[in-house]
Design an enzyme around this catalytic site. Structure first.
Site, mmCIF file in Angstrom:
data_model
loop_
_atom_site.group_PDB
_atom_site.id
_atom_site.type_symbol
_atom_site.label_atom_id
_atom_site.label_comp_id
_atom_site.label_asym_id
_atom_site.label_seq_id
_atom_site.Cartn_x
_atom_site.Cartn_y
_atom_site.Cartn_z
ATOM 1 C CG PHE A 364 -0.763 -0.166 2.505
ATOM 2 C CD1 PHE A 364 0.656 0.103 2.983
ATOM 3 C CD2 PHE A 364 -1.512 -0.826 3.518
ATOM 4 C CE1 PHE A 364 1.032 -0.110 4.220
ATOM 5 C CE2 PHE A 364 -1.160 -0.768 4.782
ATOM 6 C CZ PHE A 364 0.008 -0.662 5.147
ATOM 7 C CD GLU A 365 -0.320 5.404 2.038
ATOM 8 O OE1 GLU A 365 -0.654 6.135 0.790
ATOM 9 O OE2 GLU A 365 -0.796 5.736 3.152
ATOM 10 N N GLY A 366 1.502 2.868 -2.605
ATOM 11 C CA GLY A 366 2.263 2.589 -3.874
ATOM 12 C C GLY A 366 3.035 1.373 -3.586
#
Length: 384
Positions: A364-366
């Site tokens: 997550f968050e890229g």
């Protein structure tokens, strides 16, 4: 966990001491029960808000803590070392506050920001969609402007929302026009009529805080819920994500530190062949590598945070911190299971949970593949 921290002020040292006290009292005794039962820790985020831990990185004039990012991230690391799900949700709340603080009008900030920063309402970040994760420009959830200034009708599905269904507000990104410049940002109340949420995802880890899909069925958002200009949404989203990646790097470092602490404690107590296992060179060297990796992860996120605090570009460094810290968390938690041997594979010790929790931090968050893309593009620009 008792990391010897180099903090910029006595006030920051007091804040870390307060965080440790709260985390040991409110988080550590509850984490095993709630993670095993997959139950939400009612009242816990209100407690963190009352202690001033949910708005640390924002100005005091709006109810924040006025702390530099390097201090806020070390607070987040302390929380993550006790309960990763709570720390991640705290990071997401901070992320969700960013659009209003950075792009809102003075009137919008005065109206809504104090309740957000004081933790009276907790936020979620609603960017991803089932078909648009890493490719944020591909989102299709629509916000259609109504005639005569009647606001926006939102229709579509959003996905992977931390605190989904529990948050009081969402930083929502929806399409107001075609193309990459057709995405806009909204501050959406969690009680909006026409907004519903799916069942919590059945996750590998971080069980105590729900992750859900959101369904917008022609829900009406008033005109003043638009943050920034129409079409500015992706700029706002990516600005926020640079900060969010630092939050996840700090969470990953705290998780890795907790795994290291557990492995070291076990290695100092367990004996084989008449010696503590920490005294066997093979295992001692493994623990040394784990400790060095955790120290390096911490140094990397602090370097990026200090650049941010100085007003210097930090996007590439934020991606590097997220990449290094989350890969470190995955390796260190896996190695901690190995140190504990068969016991590490049981739920009698927390390292199996740490290992499960570390995996999502690489995603997550890229994803970490996206972080490599961001870093390589930064290097390409630097060569021109």
């Amino acid at each position: 966990m008792d990391v010897d921290r180099l903090l910029p002020t006595p006030e920051a040292a007091d804040l870390i001491a307060l965080t440790r006290e709260i985390a040991d009292k409110e988080l550590s005794p509850r984490v095993d029960e709630h993670e095993a039962a997959e139950t939400y820790p009612e009242g816990l985020f209100a407690t963190l808000g009352e202690a001033g831990l949910l708005g640390l990185a924002y100005p005091e004039e709006y109810g924040g803590g006025g702390q530099p990012y390097e201090v806020y991230l070390q607070v987040l690391e302390e929380l993550a070392a006790r309960w990763a799900a709570v720390a991640v949700a705290t990071s997401v709340h901070t992320l969700a506050c960013h659009p209003l603080h950075a792009f809102g009008t003075p009137e919008q900030k005065e109206r809504w920001l104090p309740a957000m920063l004081e933790g009276r309402t907790v936020g979620g970040y609603s960017l991803s969609e089932p078909q648009a994760g890493s490719d944020a420009a591909a989102l299709s959830c629509k916000a259609e402007r109504q005639e005569d200034g009647g606001g926006y009708r939102v229709t579509g599905t959003k996905a992977w929302i931390t605190h989904g269904g529990r948050a009081g507000f969402y930083a929502l990104f929806a399409r107001t026009a075609p193309g990459s410049h057709g995405v806009s940002c909204f501050l959406a109340p969690g009680t909006t009529e026409g907004l519903t949420f799916g069942a919590p995802e059945r996750k590998m880890g971080l069980q105590a805080v729900p992750t859900t899909a959101a369904y917008w069925d022609g829900a009406l958002l008033e005109e003043d819920r638009l943050v920034g200009e129409e079409g500015q949404g992706l700029q706002i989203a990516f600005s926020a994500l640079d900060n969010g990646r630092l939050g996840i790097a700090a969470c990953a470092t705290g998780l890795a530190q907790a795994a290291l602490d557990t492995a070291v404690a076990y290695a100092n107590e367990r004996t084989t062949f008449g010696r503590r296992i920490v005294d066997h060179q093979g295992l001692g060297f493994l623990l040394a590598d784990m400790a060095a990796a955790v120290d390096a992860a911490r140094a990397t996120y602090l370097d990026a945070a200090r650049r941010r605090d100085l007003g210097r570009p930090f996007g590439r460094q934020a991606s590097a911190a997220k990449l290094i810290a989350t890969d470190t968390a995955m390796k260190v938690t896996t190695d901690a299971v190995q140190v504990l041997g068969g016991y590490g594979y049981t739920r009698d010790f927390p390292v199996e949970r740490y290992m499960r929790e570390a995996k999502i931090m690489q995603i997550f968050e890229g994803t970490n593949q996206i972080q490599r893309l961001v870093i390589s593009r930064g290097l390409a620009v630097a060569e021109k």
